[in-house]
Design an enzyme around this catalytic site. Structure first.
Site, PDB file in Angstrom:
ATOM      1  N   HIS A 263       3.280   2.313 -10.296  1.00 16.54           N
ATOM      2  CA  HIS A 263       2.092   2.395  -9.430  1.00 16.54           C
ATOM      3  C   HIS A 263       1.004   1.422  -9.893  1.00 16.54           C
ATOM      4  O   HIS A 263       0.515   0.596  -9.125  1.00 16.54           O
ATOM      5  CB  HIS A 263       1.564   3.837  -9.442  1.00 16.54           C
ATOM      6  CG  HIS A 263       0.323   4.052  -8.622  1.00 16.54           C
ATOM      7  ND1 HIS A 263       0.357   4.582  -7.360  1.00 16.54           N
ATOM      8  CD2 HIS A 263      -0.986   3.799  -8.875  1.00 16.54           C
ATOM      9  CE1 HIS A 263      -0.874   4.638  -6.869  1.00 16.54           C
ATOM     10  NE2 HIS A 263      -1.717   4.180  -7.773  1.00 16.54           N
ATOM     11  N   GLU A 264       0.652   1.514 -11.163  1.00 18.25           N
ATOM     12  CA  GLU A 264      -0.421   0.646 -11.672  1.00 18.25           C
ATOM     13  C   GLU A 264       0.035  -0.821 -11.667  1.00 18.25           C
ATOM     14  O   GLU A 264      -0.776  -1.719 -11.440  1.00 18.25           O
ATOM     15  CB  GLU A 264      -0.858   1.084 -13.073  1.00 18.25           C
ATOM     16  CG  GLU A 264      -1.389   2.529 -13.179  1.00 18.25           C
ATOM     17  CD  GLU A 264      -2.506   2.891 -12.210  1.00 18.25           C
ATOM     18  OE1 GLU A 264      -3.287   2.002 -11.809  1.00 18.25           O
ATOM     19  OE2 GLU A 264      -2.598   4.083 -11.829  1.00 18.25           O
ATOM     20  N   HIS A 267      -0.896  -2.249  -8.381  1.00 11.71           N
ATOM     21  CA  HIS A 267      -2.303  -2.683  -8.337  1.00 11.71           C
ATOM     22  C   HIS A 267      -2.455  -4.031  -9.052  1.00 11.71           C
ATOM     23  O   HIS A 267      -3.160  -4.923  -8.591  1.00 11.71           O
ATOM     24  CB  HIS A 267      -3.202  -1.658  -9.044  1.00 11.71           C
ATOM     25  CG  HIS A 267      -3.485  -0.415  -8.239  1.00 11.71           C
ATOM     26  ND1 HIS A 267      -4.102  -0.447  -7.008  1.00 11.71           N
ATOM     27  CD2 HIS A 267      -3.257   0.894  -8.504  1.00 11.71           C
ATOM     28  CE1 HIS A 267      -4.245   0.800  -6.550  1.00 11.71           C
ATOM     29  NE2 HIS A 267      -3.733   1.634  -7.429  1.00 11.71           N
ATOM     30  N   GLU A 293      -4.459   0.522  -2.644  1.00 12.98           N
ATOM     31  CA  GLU A 293      -3.524   1.631  -2.832  1.00 12.98           C
ATOM     32  C   GLU A 293      -2.199   1.365  -2.103  1.00 12.98           C
ATOM     33  O   GLU A 293      -1.154   1.842  -2.539  1.00 12.98           O
ATOM     34  CB  GLU A 293      -4.171   2.938  -2.354  1.00 12.98           C
ATOM     35  CG  GLU A 293      -3.477   4.214  -2.810  1.00 12.98           C
ATOM     36  CD  GLU A 293      -3.539   4.470  -4.320  1.00 12.98           C
ATOM     37  OE1 GLU A 293      -4.214   3.712  -5.051  1.00 12.98           O
ATOM     38  OE2 GLU A 293      -2.897   5.440  -4.769  1.00 12.98           O
TER      39      GLU A 293
HETATM   40 MG    MG Z   1      -3.910   3.928  -7.371  1.00 17.84          MG
END
Ligand code: MG
Length: 493
Positions: A263-264, A267, A293
């Site tokens: 997830h990170e 980003h 996101e």
């Molecule tokens: Mg996030």
């Protein structure tokens, strides 16, 4: 570099604001990763001073930005610079410093009280603090100005141009259809609600090796990126070529740290993909919280929770986590994709996640409008939750007290999580209903996916508003049907 002489002048002076932001980012990162506890007080003072300096330096640009706003020959990037600076200026010029200061004091205290209140599941303890915060949020909305609904002013802080009307339209399609889908998926019984691997304990050192493999599969550039450990995983962009992420190790249920890493990384991939020509400018940032996101969800869910990714990561899992060896890739896939109704948002799976943000959106909208009193939040929360998921929280710790956001004064944030899911599915749709993802993973090379995202989304930074960006890439914006189609494809076909 800008062609217009006024914008060139703005950018030259903006370097100071950039440098202050750069310093704040490094200090913020250090606060969460390496700073000893006693460093907190001086760190708070330093960050407060830097924030004031940054505010002052931005306000000094107002005259030039005004001039640039009258210019007729600006290109897209120059227009973006002017638009993004106007948004900062609006905030700084319309919100009096006393209000910022009061919010800072009230939320600092509220966050401490909230921690205890959540532990004791005692909403009444938190209530007077939340009443103050809601009052201040309404003041901020009034100062910023809005059309139709005060909540619009707050939503816009996180998602430029996004309104109650937009959110209502997204949830009105998403929620009833998701309810039906969830019933079908549960009835089909393919995706389990629990899996024995959730209880398996892991060794942190071994798990670090697995996360290194996740980062290798995602081709994270070693010289522009690093990963550390923190209590709450986050990403911070310190410069164009310096993005940091964190993960956490809880000792069991290894998918949590694995998917927080993916997830990170999503980003981070966004930040690292912004055009070098935008470096040091106000548009060298993501387009919005929702778009940011969408990138993290894309890598975490669309890529990470697919069978193709499981096959890629499987050898590393078998090598480092002995307890995994008795499960085949198919079983691992099911562990990564358990589906169950639960009370806590951060534990929710893809299919149930949006119910959680919808509850918060409903509650915030009504509270900010003054239709509901703060004291009525727990019952409104529980009733809405029961309507959506058919289960009712037994106490406020697993209900209205679970998230840190309100204690920190973040009203208008939660919907952006769902926008991220929606836009990630719009990307999935554009990538030939995921065929492009599967092909890349079969080859074991995600470069093509990164290039697609880079070309269409990343390189622009915040040159365009999130809606403009989506119109350019998808010819539509925030379309929940794409997410529903993605769910159907994944869970029912
Ligand atoms: Mg996030």
């Amino acid at each position: 570099m800008a062609r217009n002489p006024i914008v060139r002048d703005i950018l030259k002076r903006y370097t100071q604001v950039w440098a202050l932001g750069h310093s704040q980012a490094v200090l913020g990162w250090d606060t969460e990763t390496h700073m000893p506890e006693k460093g907190a007080r001086p760190r708070g003072i330093a960050l407060g001073q830097l924030a004031m300096m940054s505010q002052k330096a931005t306000i000094e640009l107002d005259g030039l930005v005004r001039k640039a706003e009258k210019a007729r020959d600006l290109d897209d990037m120059e227009k973006g610079v002017v638009r993004v600076l106007r948004r900062s200026l609006d905030y700084y010029l319309k919100i009096p410093p006393e209000l910022v200061d009061e919010m800072e004091r009230v939320t600092t205290e509220a966050t401490v009280v909230w921690r205890t209140a959540r532990k004791k599941s005692d909403f009444d303890m938190f209530r007077p603090h939340l009443e103050k915060i809601v009052g201040l949020e309404r003041k901020i909305a009034d100062k910023l100005g809005y059309e139709k609904h005060p909540y619009n002013a707050l939503l816009d802080l996180f998602e430029e141009g996004f309104t109650v009307r937009d959110a209502d339209s997204v949830y009105a399609k998403l929620i009833p259809q998701s309810k039906k889908l969830l019933a079908k998926v549960s009835a089909a019984g393919v995706f389990p609600s629990r899996h024995p691997l959730e209880a398996a304990k892991y060794d942190t050192g071994a798990m670090e090796k697995v996360n290194e493999e996740v980062i290798r599969v995602l081709k994270m550039p070693k010289d522009r990126f690093r990963m550390d450990v923190s209590t709450h995983p986050f990403t911070v962009q310190i410069a164009q070529d310096d993005v940091r992420i964190t993960t956490r190790y809880e000792g069991r249920n290894f998918k949590a740290t694995m998917y927080s890493t993916a997830h990170e990384s999503g980003h981070a991939i966004y930040g690292l993909g912004i055009d070098q020509a935008l470096a040091f400018t106000p548009v060298a940032d993501g387009a919005s919280y929702g778009i940011h996101e969408s990138q993290s969800r894309f890598w975490e869910n669309v890529v990470g929770r697919s069978m193709g990714f499981v096959r890629l990561i499987n050898p590393s899992l078998r090598k480092h986590l002995p307890f995994v060896r008795k499960y085949d890739a198919e079983q691992l896939y099911l562990y990564f994709n358990t589906v169950r109704k639960s009370f806590v948002r951060v534990d929710a799976d893809e299919l149930t996640y949006n119910f959680h943000t919808a509850v918060r959106y409903d509650v915030e909208k009504k509270v900010i409008a003054g239709d509901v009193k703060v004291s009525e939040i727990p019952s409104l929360w529980n009733d809405t939750f029961e309507d959506y998921l058919g289960i009712k929280p037994k106490n406020d710790a697993e209900g209205a007290l679970q998230d840190v956001h309100w204690s920190g004064g973040s009203f208008g944030y939660f919907a952006t999580y769902t926008l991220g899911n929606v836009v990630a599915a719009m990307i999935w749709h554009k990538m030939r209903d995921g065929a492009m993802v599967q092909e890349a993973l079969q080859k074991g090379d995600v470069t093509e996916l990164k290039e697609w995202l880079g070309k269409n989304i990343h390189r622009h930074g915040s040159t365009y508003t999130p809606k403009e960006l989506q119109d350019r890439v998808f010819g539509e914006a925030y379309n929940p049907q794409r997410l529903l189609a993605y769910f159907e494809h994944k869970y029912l076909e």
